[in-house]
Design a protein around this motif. Structure first.
Motif, PDB file in Angstrom:
ATOM      1  N   ALA A  36       0.819  -1.206   0.000  1.00  0.00           N
ATOM      2  CA  ALA A  36       0.000   0.000   0.000  1.00  0.00           C
ATOM      3  C   ALA A  36       0.859   1.265   0.000  1.00  0.00           C
ATOM      4  CB  ALA A  36      -0.931   0.004   1.209  1.00  0.00           C
ATOM      5  N   TYR A  37       2.076   1.140   0.487  1.00  0.00           N
ATOM      6  CA  TYR A  37       2.955   2.296   0.580  1.00  0.00           C
ATOM      7  C   TYR A  37       4.404   1.829   0.606  1.00  0.00           C
ATOM      8  CZ  TYR A  37       2.991   0.815   5.440  1.00  0.00           C
ATOM      9  OH  TYR A  37       3.114   0.084   6.588  1.00  0.00           O
ATOM     10  N   LEU A 111       2.689   7.091  -0.820  1.00  0.00           N
ATOM     11  CA  LEU A 111       1.551   6.394  -1.412  1.00  0.00           C
ATOM     12  C   LEU A 111       1.419   6.826  -2.863  1.00  0.00           C
ATOM     13  CD1 LEU A 111       0.691   7.371   1.709  1.00  0.00           C
ATOM     14  CD2 LEU A 111      -1.263   5.973   1.125  1.00  0.00           C
ATOM     15  N   ASP A 115      -6.148   5.928  -2.621  1.00  0.00           N
ATOM     16  CA  ASP A 115      -6.962   4.898  -1.995  1.00  0.00           C
ATOM     17  C   ASP A 115      -7.314   5.451  -0.619  1.00  0.00           C
ATOM     18  OD1 ASP A 115      -7.627   2.716  -0.190  1.00  0.00           O
ATOM     19  OD2 ASP A 115      -7.052   1.379  -1.821  1.00  0.00           O
ATOM     20  N   HIS A 118      -5.953   3.491   2.430  1.00  0.00           N
ATOM     21  CA  HIS A 118      -4.500   3.570   2.618  1.00  0.00           C
ATOM     22  C   HIS A 118      -4.080   4.951   3.105  1.00  0.00           C
ATOM     23  CE1 HIS A 118      -3.981   0.119  -0.504  1.00  0.00           C
ATOM     24  NE2 HIS A 118      -4.376  -0.319   0.664  1.00  0.00           N
ATOM     25  N   SER A 121      -5.041   5.305   6.758  1.00  0.00           N
ATOM     26  CA  SER A 121      -4.103   4.533   7.574  1.00  0.00           C
ATOM     27  C   SER A 121      -2.786   5.287   7.758  1.00  0.00           C
ATOM     28  CB  SER A 121      -3.847   3.172   6.922  1.00  0.00           C
ATOM     29  OG  SER A 121      -2.850   2.472   7.602  1.00  0.00           O
TER      30      SER A 121
END
Length: 130
Positions: A36-37, A111, A115, A118, A121
């Protein structure tokens, strides 16, 4: 003869359906397997002693527009760097090694794309939201 032709048509249809299913499913599988990152030290991209959220994007990118709206709706200050408007912004964006916008730096996370889960988060991890 008709039964053979019907089976042949049905076989072609099943092969076509399977191909379409595989072709449309593979990108989701590939994206799901990507992290995700990316974590790293992005301190040089932030203003000294200031905000640790930077968005690299364009005014015409719909995902960039959504990411900006997401941050603004939550009253989260960020540095907005339009890569189409400044040579300096393009150089910084190129140094990040990404090909698509938006690229969002949140603390030690990079990122790519927008999203909401994400990004939320990353904001929680960096202490911007609870």
């Amino acid at each position: 003869m008709r039964a053979l032709r019907a089976r042949t048509v049905m076989s072609y249809f099943l092969i076509l359906a399977a191909g379409l299913g595989i072709g449309s499913g593979v990108p989701y599988i590939i994206n799901a397997s990507k992290p995700a990152y990316i974590e790293g030290d992005y301190g040089r991209y932030y203003l000294a002693g200031k905000n640790s959220i930077v968005l690299y994007g364009t005014d015409s990118c719909p995902y960039c527009i959504q990411a900006r709206a997401f941050l603004r709706e939550r009253n989260i200050a960020f540095i907005d760097r339009d890569v189409s408007a400044s040579a300096q912004n393009r150089r910084e964006f190129a140094q990040l090694g990404r090909k698509a916008v938006p690229v969002i730096l949140v603390g030690e996370r990079l990122l790519t794309g927008f999203d909401p889960d994400h990004l939320e988060s990353a904001l929680i991890n960096a202490g911007y939201i609870k």
